[in-house]
Design a protein around this motif. Structure first.
Motif, PDB file in Angstrom:
ATOM      1  N   ALA A 241      41.031  26.172  41.841  1.00  0.00           N
ATOM      2  CA  ALA A 241      40.695  27.081  40.747  1.00  0.00           C
ATOM      3  C   ALA A 241      40.536  28.506  41.263  1.00  0.00           C
ATOM      4  N   ALA A 242      39.932  28.671  42.436  1.00  0.00           N
ATOM      5  CA  ALA A 242      39.731  30.010  42.991  1.00  0.00           C
ATOM      6  C   ALA A 242      41.061  30.651  43.371  1.00  0.00           C
ATOM      7  N   VAL A 243      41.981  29.871  43.904  1.00  0.00           N
ATOM      8  CA  VAL A 243      43.299  30.397  44.254  1.00  0.00           C
ATOM      9  C   VAL A 243      44.041  30.858  43.004  1.00  0.00           C
ATOM     10  N   SER A 244      43.993  30.061  41.960  1.00  0.00           N
ATOM     11  CA  SER A 244      44.662  30.428  40.707  1.00  0.00           C
ATOM     12  C   SER A 244      44.046  31.672  40.085  1.00  0.00           C
ATOM     13  N   ASP A 245      42.763  31.898  40.337  1.00  0.00           N
ATOM     14  CA  ASP A 245      42.054  33.022  39.737  1.00  0.00           C
ATOM     15  C   ASP A 245      42.410  34.355  40.387  1.00  0.00           C
ATOM     16  N   LEU A 246      43.200  34.315  41.473  1.00  0.00           N
ATOM     17  CA  LEU A 246      43.511  35.545  42.206  1.00  0.00           C
ATOM     18  C   LEU A 246      44.860  36.150  41.830  1.00  0.00           C
ATOM     19  N   GLU A 247      45.488  35.651  40.776  1.00  0.00           N
ATOM     20  CA  GLU A 247      46.810  36.152  40.399  1.00  0.00           C
ATOM     21  C   GLU A 247      46.775  37.649  40.108  1.00  0.00           C
ATOM     22  N   ASP A 248      45.760  38.130  39.383  1.00  0.00           N
ATOM     23  CA  ASP A 248      45.721  39.556  39.062  1.00  0.00           C
ATOM     24  C   ASP A 248      45.469  40.407  40.298  1.00  0.00           C
ATOM     25  N   VAL A 249      44.707  39.874  41.274  1.00  0.00           N
ATOM     26  CA  VAL A 249      44.494  40.599  42.523  1.00  0.00           C
ATOM     27  C   VAL A 249      45.805  40.756  43.266  1.00  0.00           C
ATOM     28  N   ARG A 250      46.608  39.724  43.273  1.00  0.00           N
ATOM     29  CA  ARG A 250      47.913  39.798  43.937  1.00  0.00           C
ATOM     30  C   ARG A 250      48.808  40.836  43.285  1.00  0.00           C
ATOM     31  N   HIS A 251      48.811  40.876  41.968  1.00  0.00           N
ATOM     32  CA  HIS A 251      49.691  41.795  41.256  1.00  0.00           C
ATOM     33  C   HIS A 251      49.217  43.245  41.362  1.00  0.00           C
ATOM     34  N   GLN A 252      47.906  43.467  41.484  1.00  0.00           N
ATOM     35  CA  GLN A 252      47.373  44.824  41.556  1.00  0.00           C
ATOM     36  C   GLN A 252      47.473  45.418  42.947  1.00  0.00           C
ATOM     37  N   SER A 253      47.740  44.606  43.958  1.00  0.00           N
ATOM     38  CA  SER A 253      47.817  45.106  45.329  1.00  0.00           C
ATOM     39  C   SER A 253      49.081  45.950  45.515  1.00  0.00           C
ATOM     40  N   SER A 254      48.995  46.888  46.447  1.00  0.00           N
ATOM     41  CA  SER A 254      50.131  47.764  46.726  1.00  0.00           C
ATOM     42  C   SER A 254      51.217  47.070  47.536  1.00  0.00           C
ATOM     43  N   GLN A 255      50.948  45.886  48.037  1.00  0.00           N
ATOM     44  CA  GLN A 255      51.935  45.134  48.805  1.00  0.00           C
ATOM     45  C   GLN A 255      51.916  43.677  48.369  1.00  0.00           C
TER      46      GLN A 255
END
Length: 415
Positions: A241-255
């Motif tokens: 669940a925690a891994v799935s919750d990080l999708e927006d963090v991945r998309h907002q990162s500059s890399q």
């Protein structure tokens, strides 16, 4: 009524019934012990991997031209640190539910020398001040752990793996030199003081591992970036669940980023799990065969001894299906009584074994003995009861088939 009659039928030949109950009970108890050992092994190994530095999951940049497709290589020890906005990412991650803490790491490689001896090393740099927050454990064999504060320039420290320290003949207090390639490809040397000698729990890793503070590695590699962020949760059950919750963090990162959980980072866990599962399945087949043969023999002998009685029952109007259900109830009684007795014995053995603190030899490639500990949960008892019931029902098939083939005239004349 049929259930009551079935129970009285089992009491006719108590010796044979007790033998069958003993086999069913031993089968249930042995399965409970095996399940407890396998479950504790899975949980213990998983938590040891997580607490040893792997964490519940890792956030790392993706390298290569296929980043958008998620097919690029994940940054690791063979590449210079490339996660540049790691502090912002960490702040976002630590605000997520169930996240205990996140720590930056650098994986690097090089050569370590003390002037007389040299050896290749695999380095891991961590924020030592965050390790207590993350619940990470360091097993120091000699000397002391790294200080919980960043080292001042010129006072860099390191821990050596047991095998690496042996290869260098290094002891706590000695000074060794790290030769590494910086982020831009040039060669750099950095003197560090050995604070202690530690073990990862695995002999091969201990022969190469070197651990230092994140700031020390950044000085040596001439970079402010890190390799990855290691994240620790408050409960392993929330990993997916925690891994799935990080999708927006991945998309907002500059890399481009990739998130790998602890199972993906420690593939040998899956290998150990597959090995233990195979052993458990094999033992389950053996137990099932023994229980089925013993129970089938008990029920079949019960039918053969009562051929004349069965013929009489058929002659006065009892249906064959009723007689078959009678045998089925006898099988179910054997399963119920055997499972109850076996489970009681198994639970008692689990408690005794856990209290004894027995140590087992180290597993292959490991260096430390492991404590023999068993873990049993209520669903295990339910699964064992269902498994034993199924085996006893299958064991009753042959006697039930025998009942359906009985001829009344021949049965009445049976001696």
């Amino acid at each position: 009524m049929l259930a009551s009659i079935a129970l009285r039928n089992l009491a006719r030949n108590r010796r044979r019934t007790l033998l069958s109950l003993l086999i069913v009970g031993m089968g249930a108890a042995s399965m409970l012990l095996v399940i407890g050992f396998v479950r504790q092994s899975f949980v213990g190994l998983g938590e040891a991997i997580i607490e040893g530095g792997v964490g519940h999951f890792e956030i790392a940049p993706v390298l290569g031209d296929d980043d958008d497709d998620g097919e690029g290589a994940i940054a690791g020890g063979g590449a210079p640190p490339s996660l540049v906005d790691w502090q912002e990412i960490r702040s976002a991650v630590e605000n997520r539910p169930h996240v205990r803490a996140a720590g930056a790491t650098i994986q690097f490689a090089g050569v370590v020398t003390n002037g007389d001896r040299s050896a290749a090393f695999l380095g891991v740099a961590v924020e030592t001040e965050r390790e207590p927050l993350m619940g990470m454990k360091v097993r120091v064999r000699r000397g002391s752990n790294l200080a919980a504060t960043p080292p001042a320039e010129g006072d860099d420290r390191a821990l050596l793996g047991v095998g690496l320290a042996r290869a260098l003949a290094a002891e706590p207090g000695d000074v060794v030199t790290l030769l590494v390639a910086t982020a831009d490809g040039s060669l750099n040397a950095l003197d560090v003081t050995v604070d202690g000698v530690f073990t990862t729990g695995f002999e091969e890793m201990d022969n190469r591992i070197l651990k230092t503070h994140l700031m020390t590695a950044q000085r040596a590699l001439s970079t402010d970036a890190v390799t990855s962020l290691v994240v620790r949760l408050d409960d392993t059950a929330f990993t997916a669940a925690a891994v799935s919750d990080l999708e927006d963090v991945r998309h907002q990162s500059s890399q481009p980023l990739d998130v790998r959980d602890w199972k993906a980072r420690a593939p040998f866990y899956g290998q150990v799990r597959a090995l233990y599962t195979g052993i458990f399945v094999f033992l389950g087949i053996v137990v099932a065969a023994l229980v089925a043969l013993s129970s089938a023999n008990t029920l079949l002998m019960s039918v053969l001894e009562r051929i004349r009685e069965l013929g009489t029952l058929l002659a006065i109007g009892t249906s064959r299906s009723q007689l078959a259900r009678l045998l089925l109830f006898e099988a179910l009684w054997l399963a119920a009584l055997g499972v109850v007795a076996g489970s009681a014995v198994g639970i008692a053995l689990v408690v005794i074994i856990n209290q004894l603190g027995i140590e087992m030899p180290p597993p292959p490639a490991a260096v430390d003995p492991i404590e023999l500990s068993l873990m049993v949960i209520p669903t295990d008892l339910a699964w064992i009861a269902a498994f034993m019931t199924l085996i006893l029902v299958l064991a009753a098939v042959a006697p039930m088939w025998k009942v359906f083939r009985v001829r009344i005239v021949e049965a009445l004349g049976h001696v």
